[in-house]
Write an enzyme that holds these catalytic residues in place. Structure first.
Site, PDB file in Angstrom:
ATOM      1  N   GLY A   9      45.591  51.306  48.909  1.00 21.89           N
ATOM      2  CA  GLY A   9      47.018  50.999  48.756  1.00 21.89           C
ATOM      3  C   GLY A   9      47.436  49.861  49.669  1.00 21.89           C
ATOM      4  N   GLY A  12      50.674  47.506  49.014  1.00 25.64           N
ATOM      5  CA  GLY A  12      52.025  48.058  49.083  1.00 25.64           C
ATOM      6  C   GLY A  12      52.761  47.624  50.336  1.00 25.64           C
ATOM      7  N   ASP A  35      43.304  48.094  46.494  1.00 27.38           N
ATOM      8  CA  ASP A  35      44.501  48.527  45.765  1.00 27.38           C
ATOM      9  C   ASP A  35      44.144  48.462  44.284  1.00 27.38           C
ATOM     10  OD1 ASP A  35      47.757  48.512  46.849  1.00 27.38           O
ATOM     11  OD2 ASP A  35      47.374  48.569  44.699  1.00 27.38           O
ATOM     12  N   ILE A  36      45.036  48.971  43.428  1.00 23.76           N
ATOM     13  CA  ILE A  36      44.768  48.798  41.990  1.00 23.76           C
ATOM     14  C   ILE A  36      45.206  47.414  41.522  1.00 23.76           C
ATOM     15  CG2 ILE A  36      44.607  51.158  41.073  1.00 23.76           C
ATOM     16  CD1 ILE A  36      47.637  50.889  40.435  1.00 23.76           C
ATOM     17  N   ARG A  37      45.952  46.704  42.393  1.00 28.86           N
ATOM     18  CA  ARG A  37      46.298  45.324  42.046  1.00 28.86           C
ATOM     19  C   ARG A  37      46.013  44.443  43.260  1.00 28.86           C
ATOM     20  NH1 ARG A  37      51.895  45.041  44.368  1.00 28.86           N
ATOM     21  NH2 ARG A  37      52.201  47.172  45.043  1.00 28.86           N
ATOM     22  N   TYR A 143      58.580  64.049  45.167  1.00 29.94           N
ATOM     23  CA  TYR A 143      57.897  63.340  46.258  1.00 29.94           C
ATOM     24  C   TYR A 143      57.802  64.233  47.499  1.00 29.94           C
ATOM     25  CZ  TYR A 143      57.338  59.592  49.782  1.00 29.94           C
ATOM     26  OH  TYR A 143      56.913  58.794  50.813  1.00 29.94           O
ATOM     27  N   LYS A 147      54.505  65.662  49.405  1.00 32.99           N
ATOM     28  CA  LYS A 147      54.215  65.363  50.818  1.00 32.99           C
ATOM     29  C   LYS A 147      54.080  66.640  51.648  1.00 32.99           C
ATOM     30  CE  LYS A 147      53.821  60.892  50.851  1.00 32.99           C
ATOM     31  NZ  LYS A 147      52.530  60.274  51.173  1.00 32.99           N
TER      32      LYS A 147
HETATM   33  N1  SER Z   1      61.010  55.511  52.089  1.00 32.96           N
HETATM   34  C1  SER Z   1      60.608  56.671  51.355  1.00 32.96           C
HETATM   35  C2  SER Z   1      61.386  56.836  50.115  1.00 32.96           C
HETATM   36  O1  SER Z   1      62.515  56.454  50.087  1.00 32.96           O
HETATM   37  C3  SER Z   1      60.753  57.900  52.209  1.00 32.96           C
HETATM   38  O2  SER Z   1      59.510  58.299  52.652  1.00 32.96           O
HETATM   39  O3  SER Z   1      60.907  57.356  49.172  1.00 32.96           O
END
Ligand code: SER
Length: 313
Positions: A9, A12, A35-37, A143, A147
């Site tokens: 990654g 990013g 990365d994939i790109r 998300y 996590k």
């Molecule tokens: N910056 C992140 C988000 O907004 C938070 O870990 O998803």
């Protein structure tokens, strides 16, 4: 210390700057970006680069063997706002990549793993101010669920198999070299670009939304510092709370106005407001400061000056 590092990654927002810093610390040829790109020209020319899908454990293993990799930094992930739109994809990417890399460490192909967590592990029932390391954690986003699960997988692999995996709960990370994508805290990056390019910014969060934030340089330094800490000093094996600054859209706009007096901000909250409202405003990072001497350098004032000066160039 001789290490060979694979960054997954690397193109990013965090990956890009972390890779460049790792190359200055460990030597360009000892840090393999992937990365994939493709990444920006700097990254592609300053050291090795491989196209790797972070969920493809076999290819990662091939690269680990090809370069004799000792550490993996796994930064590939789908962030909060995009994950709400593609829940299954987010879960697959965020979990499959982590479990694959943890297995490589369990199977002794690599010695150390870095994997970032986030303030998104907290939820609406978490105390909003001075959020402690250990508290109620009931995340309400895909998300955040990924996590929080990831944190406990890290802890499990550490406890059961002795895997040396380390993690930080990043707040919103503010950068000017690479833009973030798909996050809820992204407004605090966009605002600087729009302030210079257009003189105004329409914010997707409301003016009083206070969130924990950090300048990229601090985040990169913290990450490397944690990875270089003695194993016995790394007492938290889920992920460390980490704090630097906190502000609202109104406050960052006021700071920008000190440099660009004509700058105007307006507010049009969208679905990301609900995500932001579920997260803490101010994080207590006592453990990181105590266990491995974490200290941040940038506040809102110095960060704003640094970003605007660099973007103007
Ligand atoms: N910056 C992140 C988000 O907004 C938070 O870990 O998803």
């Amino acid at each position: 210390m001789s290490e060979t590092i694979l960054v997954l990654g690397a193109s990013g927002q965090i990956g890009n700057e972390l890779t460049q810093k790792l190359r200055t610390v460990y030597g360009n040829n000892n840090v393999i970006a992937s990365d994939i790109r493709e990444g920006n020209a700097d990254m592609m020319t300053s050291g090795p680069f491989e196209i790797i899908d972070a969920t493809d454990k076999e290819t990662i293993l091939k690269m680990v063997k090809k370069y004799d990799v000792t550490q993996v930094y796994l930064l590939a992930a789908m962030l909060s706002a995009t994950a709400e739109k593609f829940p299954q994809k987010a879960w697959d990417l965020n979990m499959t990549s982590l479990l694959g890399v943890l297995d490589l460490a369990k199977e002794k192909h690599i010695k150390q793993v870095y994997w970032p967590s986030s303030i998104a592990v907290f939820g609406p029932t978490t105390p909003k101010e001075n959020t402690p390391q250990k508290t109620i954690m009931e995340p309400s986003t895909v998300y955040g669920i990924s996590k929080l699960s990831g944190e406990f997988w890290c802890n499990y692999y550490h406890e059961k198999f002795g895997v040396d995996v380390r993690s930080i709960r990043y707040p919103g990370i503010i950068s000017w070299k690479t833009k973030p994508g798909g996050g809820t805290t992204d407004y605090a990056v966009d605002i600087y670009f729009k302030a210079l390019e257009e003189g105004n910014y329409e914010c997707f969060l409301s003016e009083k939304t206070r969130l924990p934030m950090m300048f990229m340089d601090d985040a990169v330094n913290a990450t490397i510092q944690l990875m270089q800490a003695k194993p016995e000093d790394v007492k938290v094996r889920t992920a460390y709370n980490l704090a630097a600054i906190d502000f609202t859209p109104e406050e960052i706009a006021l700071e920008i106005k000190k440099h660009l007096p004509d700058f105007k901000i307006s507010y049009k909250p969208d679905f990301r407001q609900e995500i932001a409202d579920s997260w803490p405003s101010i994080i207590d990072d006592f453990e990181a400061r105590k266990d491995w001497n974490w200290q941040h350098k940038f506040n809102l004032e110095t960060m704003t000056k640094e970003i605007l000066t660099n973007l103007k160039k």
